[in-house]
Structures are given as C-alpha cells and as structure tokens.
Design an enzyme around this catalytic site. Structure first.
Site, PDB file in Angstrom:
ATOM      1  N   ARG A  40       0.833  -1.203   0.000  1.00 58.86           N
ATOM      2  CA  ARG A  40       0.000   0.000   0.000  1.00 58.86           C
ATOM      3  C   ARG A  40       0.866   1.251   0.000  1.00 58.86           C
ATOM      4  NH1 ARG A  40      -3.770   0.004   4.945  1.00 58.86           N
ATOM      5  NH2 ARG A  40      -1.792  -0.544   5.920  1.00 58.86           N
ATOM      6  N   ASP A  77      -1.471   2.394  -5.018  1.00 63.39           N
ATOM      7  CA  ASP A  77      -2.842   2.400  -4.520  1.00 63.39           C
ATOM      8  C   ASP A  77      -3.699   1.575  -5.477  1.00 63.39           C
ATOM      9  OD1 ASP A  77      -5.392   2.860  -3.629  1.00 63.39           O
ATOM     10  OD2 ASP A  77      -5.209   5.055  -3.571  1.00 63.39           O
ATOM     11  N   LYS A  79      -6.671   0.983  -5.551  1.00 61.25           N
ATOM     12  CA  LYS A  79      -8.001   1.520  -5.836  1.00 61.25           C
ATOM     13  C   LYS A  79      -7.963   2.546  -6.968  1.00 61.25           C
ATOM     14  CE  LYS A  79      -9.686   0.777  -1.126  1.00 61.25           C
ATOM     15  NZ  LYS A  79     -10.240   1.408   0.107  1.00 61.25           N
ATOM     16  N   ASP A 173      -0.414 -19.700  10.771  1.00 59.67           N
ATOM     17  CA  ASP A 173       0.170 -18.881   9.709  1.00 59.67           C
ATOM     18  C   ASP A 173       1.293 -19.625   8.987  1.00 59.67           C
ATOM     19  OD1 ASP A 173      -1.339 -16.527   9.841  1.00 59.67           O
ATOM     20  OD2 ASP A 173      -0.165 -15.742  11.501  1.00 59.67           O
TER      21      ASP A 173
END
Length: 376
Positions: A40, A77, A79, A173
């Site tokens: 991100r 990003d 998005k 995990d």
C-alpha cells in the site's frame, strides 16, 4: 559446491502481508525466485511497524525483516485505475501471484484469479484466507490465535485440569504458508510439463487442522471420545506414561516413549509400576518418575539416559540452543545488513545440492523497487 537455484527466473507478485502469505513467498525466494511485494502506498505491509515486539531494525519490526528478506517492494494504490494498470502490466511478466485478503476483497480490486487469468492464462495463483469460503465462517477475521481457538488444538496441550493452552508460535500462519508453497510448486511443475496454469487455495483453519490429522483420525474412529490430557507432566493427550516433561533439580527433561522397565533400570529407580497399564495408570506412574527425577540434575540424568539409550532430551531455552553451536554448524544463521544495521535471522530449513538456499539481501525498503512499475 555450487548451487543452481531451482526457481531462478520465476517472478512472483506477492500482495499478501503479515505472515502466512509472505512465509510462502519467502520459501520460494530462498529457492531463487524473484519476489515483488506489492504494498500500500505510504503504509506498506502492516508488519513493517505493527507487531508484538518492540525490537526494531532500521526502523521496522524484526518480523518484517525475518519474513521478507531478499524481496523487492513496489508501492501503489490498488483503488486507483492508473496504479492498477501498472500492476496488471507486471502481471504480464509474472509466473505466480499470491494474495491473502479477506474473501472478496481481491476480486473487488480487479485482481482476483479470474481477472488475472484473463490477462495471463498460464498464471499460477495462490490464495490464503482465514477459514476458506462457502460457509458461515468465511468473513471472520483470519488471525492465527483465533484459528487456533476454533481448531480444537488448544485442548491438546497442558494438563487435565488446565484450561485451553495456546501454542506459543503462529503455527496456523506458518503451516498455511508452507501448504501454499507446496501447492504453488506443484502447479509450477504442471505448467512446465503442460503449459497450464492454475490456482491453489488454503486457509489457516485447514492448515492447523491438518497438523492434528493423526489425533483427529483417532477421534473420528473412536465414537467421538475426546482425548483426556494427563493431570501431571503433560506433553501428549493420547500417549501413555512416561511421555512428558519433568522437572529436575536444576531444570527440565523431556522423556519420550520408553519401555517402563528399561527406563527404571537406566535411572536406578526401584518402582512398582512395571506391570501396570501405562495409560490407565498414567498419572500415578508419572508422579513417581517425577519425584525421582527431582533428586538430581539435568546433566546427571541425561548422562544416565544417553548411556542406557533412553529416549530423552534436556529442555533448552534459546540460549541453550544457540550455545550448542548446532545451528551455526548447519549454516542456519544468516547475517544481513540494512541501513547500516547488521542483524541475524534464520535461513531456509533445507539444502539443495548440498547447499542451503538463501534469498539474497535484506527486506526491502517500502517502494525501493518502484522502477519495476515502468513498462519493461
């Protein structure tokens, strides 16, 4: 001896963060694959700064450095259409994509398996979730401790009068990451032979349940009878005495499966339990053995046990493990550097052609490899 990295030339786009997905890509990086972390913009993988330890290396958490050594990083990003198109251009050159968003999130970002396969038909795609899909747990937060809690594994450790005991490691995990790496390697092998890509999916609940396959098989074929944990010196709910961990005068010793008479002879223990059922009388046998082992030191008992070929081991802490020199002799300790700071971590737990594979370099700075977003 030379090492020919078996995955050299394989490019992996890794959208995952924290531990499970990055563990899978770490294992592949150790085999020579190029792993590009897609992070991100401005924040990156949460494990860069959000974790249990306050020990930092070059301003970021030790876990981030341990799990992401030898990888590259791009930040964007997802998005934003422009950034999404940049990453889709990288998909064109990728062999593998890994993601561990909650179910449905990666699809909403336009990077689910179907979308990626439409762009790159022979892509190998790996997905990790908390609980899989198609049932009422699928939207629950997929976190290691929570998966342990739902898996039943907390009722295997500890004594009979204890409450549930969590494992002291993020086993769900790590095991999910290992399972994903196995599946990705299998699909890469199939693609090499047939040209066909594919998707492998796993979850924390599947991985931690599989860890219990031996005991669950007993449970499933024993009328649903739950195992009874021993009341003292616990180690395994289904195994009889003397199996357990015992205190000595100055430490602890783990004692595995042993013939009771042979055990007593080797420890000079005049016990009356030779003919007892070692499971039915598990607690009383363990209590007598525990009292005897308190009479001397760990070194004393280990000398006697090794001489008598009794299956036992001293319970060591990390100082004891490192002080043994075994990991150093096995070349398991890696020395790395980033930002002028030198630190140590672990290398891959296997050898290839006699050489331990190692991802080259430390964990990446956020966005250090954004040049990869330029069309090649």
């Amino acid at each position: 001896m030379t090492y020919d990295a078996p995955l050299k030339g394989i490019r992996i786009l890794d959208f995952s963060q924290f531990l499970a997905g990055p563990y899978a890509s770490l294992r592949l990086a150790d085999m020579g694959a190029e792993v590009i972390k897609v992070e991100r913009k401005g924040k990156g993988d949460l494990s860069r700064y959000l974790y249990v330890s306050n020990v930092m290396i070059d301003g970021e958490s030790t876990i981030f450095h341990a799990i992401n050594r030898g990888k590259s990083s791009v930040e964007l990003d997802l998005k934003q259409d422009a950034d999404r198109e940049k990453i889709m251009a990288l998909v064109d050159s990728a062999d593998v994509v890994i993601q561990n968003f909650r179910p449905g999130v990666i699809e909403r970002l336009g990077l689910g398996y179907d979308a990626v396969r439409a762009r790159k038909p022979d892509i190998v795609y790996g997905s990790i979730s908390g609980y899989g899909t198609g049932h009422n747990w699928q939207k629950l937060p997929g976190q290691d401790l929570l998966a342990q809690a739902r898996s039943g594994i907390m009722w295997l450790s500890g004594g009979g009068t204890d409450g549930p005991v969590a494992m002291g490691l993020p086993i769900a995990d790590i095991l999910a990451g290992a399972a994903l790496a196995q599946g990705l390697l299998a699909l890469l092998f199939r693609r090499e032979r047939t040209g066909k890509g594919g998707i492998v999916e796993t979850s924390l609940i599947e991985a931690v349940t599989d860890l219990q396959f031996e005991l669950l098989t007993t449970f499933l074929n024993d009328g649903g009878m739950l195992p009874q944990r021993p009341n003292n010196n616990p180690a395994h709910a289904y195994l009889s005495a003397p199996y357990g961990v015992y205190r000595t005068e100055d430490g602890h010793i783990a004692v595995a499966m042993n013939d009771l008479k042979h055990l007593c002879d080797g420890l000079d223990l005049d016990a009356a339990f030779h003919d007892l059922d070692p499971f039915k009388h598990r607690d009383s046998i363990k209590a007598e053995l525990a009292n005897h082992l308190l009479l001397n030191t760990t070194d004393h008992w280990m000398t006697a046990m090794i001489a008598a070929d009794i299956w036992a081991a001293p319970v060591m802490d990390w100082n004891g493990l490192m002080g043994s020199g075994v990991l150093q002799e096995l070349d398991m300790i890696a020395d790395l550097e980033r930002g002028g700071e030198h630190f140590k971590t672990l290398s891959a737990p296997l050898r290839i052609d006699g050489v331990r594979p190692k991802a080259l370099g430390a964990a990446p700075l956020l966005g250090a490899n954004n040049r990869l977003l330029e069309r090649e």
